[in-house]
Write an enzyme that holds these catalytic residues in place. Structure first.
Site, PDB file in Angstrom:
ATOM      1  N   ASP A 200       0.811  -1.217   0.000  1.00 30.01           N
ATOM      2  CA  ASP A 200       0.000   0.000   0.000  1.00 30.01           C
ATOM      3  C   ASP A 200       0.843   1.265   0.000  1.00 30.01           C
ATOM      4  OD1 ASP A 200       0.710  -0.971   2.555  1.00 30.01           O
ATOM      5  OD2 ASP A 200      -0.833   0.202   3.556  1.00 30.01           O
TER       6      ASP A 200
ATOM      7  N   GLU B  43      -0.500  -2.385   5.260  1.00 33.54           N
ATOM      8  CA  GLU B  43       0.510  -2.350   6.316  1.00 33.54           C
ATOM      9  C   GLU B  43       0.549  -0.973   6.960  1.00 33.54           C
ATOM     10  OE1 GLU B  43       4.024  -1.394   8.413  1.00 33.54           O
ATOM     11  OE2 GLU B  43       3.598  -0.554   6.418  1.00 33.54           O
TER      12      GLU B  43
END
Length: 439
Positions: A101, A168
Site C-alpha cells: 500500500d 501495512e
C-alpha cells in the site's frame, strides 16, 4: 514474454555451475532481470500507488506476474491480499511477504516518475497517493524473487509461499490475511521472511537484528467532554479544552515517571480537535494518540495509564461523572512488536555474510519506534519463526540528507534496493530450504 524467458535462461545457466560461483551467477541473473523486467515493473508500481485496503490494481498486477511464472495464485485474501504457492518436493515451508500500500501524500520528490495518482480514501475524501515508504520496492522484489526461485528449483526443496499484503500502513492487513485463513487455507510456514527498504541505510548494506525490529503500535482516541458555555463566563461550564490540555501534559508522565527508563515507550498526541469560535467554550475536544512499546508489559501499562489519567484528570477539573472522557483503543490500527526469532535470524545473517561478504551486515542502533504488522505472521502462538530485515535504499554519500519515510520528498535508489532485496530473499529462502544429497 521474450524478456522473461531470457532472464529465466540466464538464471538456469547457473544451476550447472560450481557452488563457489553460485552467488555471482545469482547476482548476474538478478541484474539481467532488473534490466529486462523489474526496472519497468518498479516504475509502474511507483506511478500507480494505492491506499491501504484499496490496492486493487496493484494486487491484480502482482497476481498476473506470479501466475505467469507458474505459481498457484489466489487473490482476495484478507481483502486485496495475494497468495502464491510453489511446491518443490519435501522440506520446510518458507513464506516471503511484501506489503503493497501507498500513503495519502502528494509526491514532491522531483522524480520523473513521481506519482500523480489520487484516490478516494475509506473516509470518503479524495486524496493524493504516493509510495512514500518503499512498498513499490518490496512488491517489485517479490516478483523478482519469485522468478529466481522458480528458475533455481534444483537449489532448494520444500514449499514456497509468497504473499502481497494490503494495508501495512494502517496495520490491519496482516491480521486480516491471517483471519481469512492464511495458515489454514494455504501451507503454514515454518519460517516467514520480509524486508523493508530503508532510506537512512546505505545501498548495498543489510540490517538483520537478532531480536526486536519494530515496536508495538496502538491508535487511541479520547473524547474529552465538558459543559459548553460563553467564553466570558467560564465558571458556568466545564472547559474541555483545559481538561484536554492537562491530559496531554499528564500523559507524558507515563514515559517519564512510570516506565523504566531503559524500556522503549512512546505516547504521542498527534491531533487535537475542538471548538469553533473564540468566545465559545465547546462541549468536546477530541484527541488522537499513537502508543508505542517494545514489550507486552509496557504496552499494557501505557494503555491502562491513558485510561486512568484521562478519567482522573477530568474528575479533578470538575467534569461531571456522566461526562467523563471516553477512551477508545482502535480494533484495527493495532499490532504487537515484531521480534525476530534469534536462532533463525543468526542463521540468515550467516547466509548473508557467506553470500555477500561479512561487510554487508550493518548493526546500527534503532532510530525510533516504528511499527510493522509483520508481527501477526510470527506470533508466539503461531510457532512460525520470523526474520525481518532491512535493505539500504540511499547511496552512502546521500544518507545524511535523505528525506525520511512518510515524507512527500521521500525517494530511494530503486535498482540497488530491488536487486539486493531479491538476492537477499533468494539466499535466505534457499538457506532455509536446503536441498540435501539425499534429495
Amino acid at each position: 514474454m521474450k524478456s522473461i524467458i531470457m532472464a529465466a535462461v540466464a538464471t538456469a545457466a547457473m544451476l550447472a555451475a560450481p557452488a563457489a560461483a553460485q552467488d555471482a551467477a545469482l547476482k548476474t541473473a538478478v541484474q539481467a532481470d532488473y534490466d529486462a523486467n523489474l526496472g519497468a515493473l518498479f516504475d509502474w508500481f511507483h506511478r500507480n500507488p494505492e491506499l491501504s485496503g484499496q490496492e486493487v490494481q496493484t494486487s491484480a498486477r502482482i497476481a498476473r506476474e506470479l501466475t505467469a511464472l507458474g505459481y498457484d495464485v489466489t487473490t482476495g485474501v484478507g481483502g486485496t491480499g495475494v497468495v502464491a504457492v510453489l511446491e518443490n518436493g519435501a522440506g520446510p515451508t518458507v513464506m516471503i511477504r511484501a506489503d503493497m500500500d501507498g500513503l495519502p501524500l502528494e509526491e514532491r520528490s522531483g522524480l520523473a516518475n513521481a506519482s500523480t495518482a489520487r484516490q478516494v480514501d475509506a473516509d470518503g475524501v479524495e486524496k493524493p497517493v504516493m509510495h512514500a515508504c518503499g512498498h513499490d520496492v518490496h512488491v517489485t522484489a517479490l516478483v523478482g524473487t519469485a522468478r529466481q526461485l522458480a528458475a533455481r528449483r534444483e537449489n532448494w526443496s520444500g514449499t514456497l509461499v509468497l504473499i502481497a499484503q494490503p494495508a501495512e500502513e494502517r496495520i490491519f492487513g496482516a491480521r486480516a490475511m491471517v483471519q481469512d485463513g492464511l495458515y489454514s487455507r494455504f501451507p503454514k510456514p515454518d519460517y516467514a521472511l520480509a524486508f523493508h527498504v530503508s532510506a537512512d541505510t546505505p545501498t548495498g548494506r543489510i540490517e538483520a537484528p537478532l531480536g526486536i525490529t519494530s515496536s508495538s503500535s496502538d491508535s487511541v482516541d479520547i473524547a474529552v467532554r465538558g459543559v459548553g458555555t460563553h467564553g466570558a463566563y467560564p465558571h458556568m461550564g466545564v472547559d474541555p479544552v483545559l481538561v484536554a490540555s492537562q491530559i496531554v501534559v499528564s500523559l507524558q508522565s507515563l514515559r517519564s515517571r512510570e516506565t523504566n527508563p531503559l524500556e522503549g515507550a512512546v505516547v504521542t498526541v498527534g491531533a487535537i480537535h475542538g471548538g469553533i469560535k473564540h468566545n465559545i467554550i465547546p462541549e468536546q475536544v477530541d484527541l488522537q494518540l499513537t502508543v508505542r512499546a517494545d514489550s507486552p508489559e509496557v504496552r499494557e501499562q501505557l494503555l491502562d495509564g491513558i485510561d486512568r489519567i484521562s478519567r482522573n484528570t477530568a474528575l479533578a477539573l470538575g467534569v461531571p461523572e456522566d461526562r467523563l472522557p471516553v477512551v477508545v483503543r482502535s480494533s484495527t490500527e493495532t499490532t504487537p512488536a515484531t521480534i525476530n526469532d534469534r536462532e533463525t535470524a543468526q542463521r540468515v545473517r550467516d547466509l548473508f555474510a557467506a553470500a555477500f561478504g561479512p561487510d554487508v551486515l550493518l548493526d546500527a542502533p534503532r532510530a525510533g519506534m516504528g511499527a510493522e504488522d509483520f508481527a501477526y505472521f510470527v506470533t508466539p502462538e503461531s510457532g512460525v519463526k520470523g526474520v525481518y530485515f532491512s535493505i539500504g535504499g540511499t547511496p552512502a554519500d546521500q544518507v545524511e540528507t535523505a528525506a525520511g519515510h512518510h515524507s512527500p520528498l521521500f525517494k530511494i535508489s530503486p535498482e540497488p534496493a530491488v536487486t539486493l532485496g531479491v538476492e537477499a530473499s533468494v539466499v535466505a529462502a534457499e538457506g532455509l530450504m536446503p536441498r540435501t544429497a539425499a534429495d
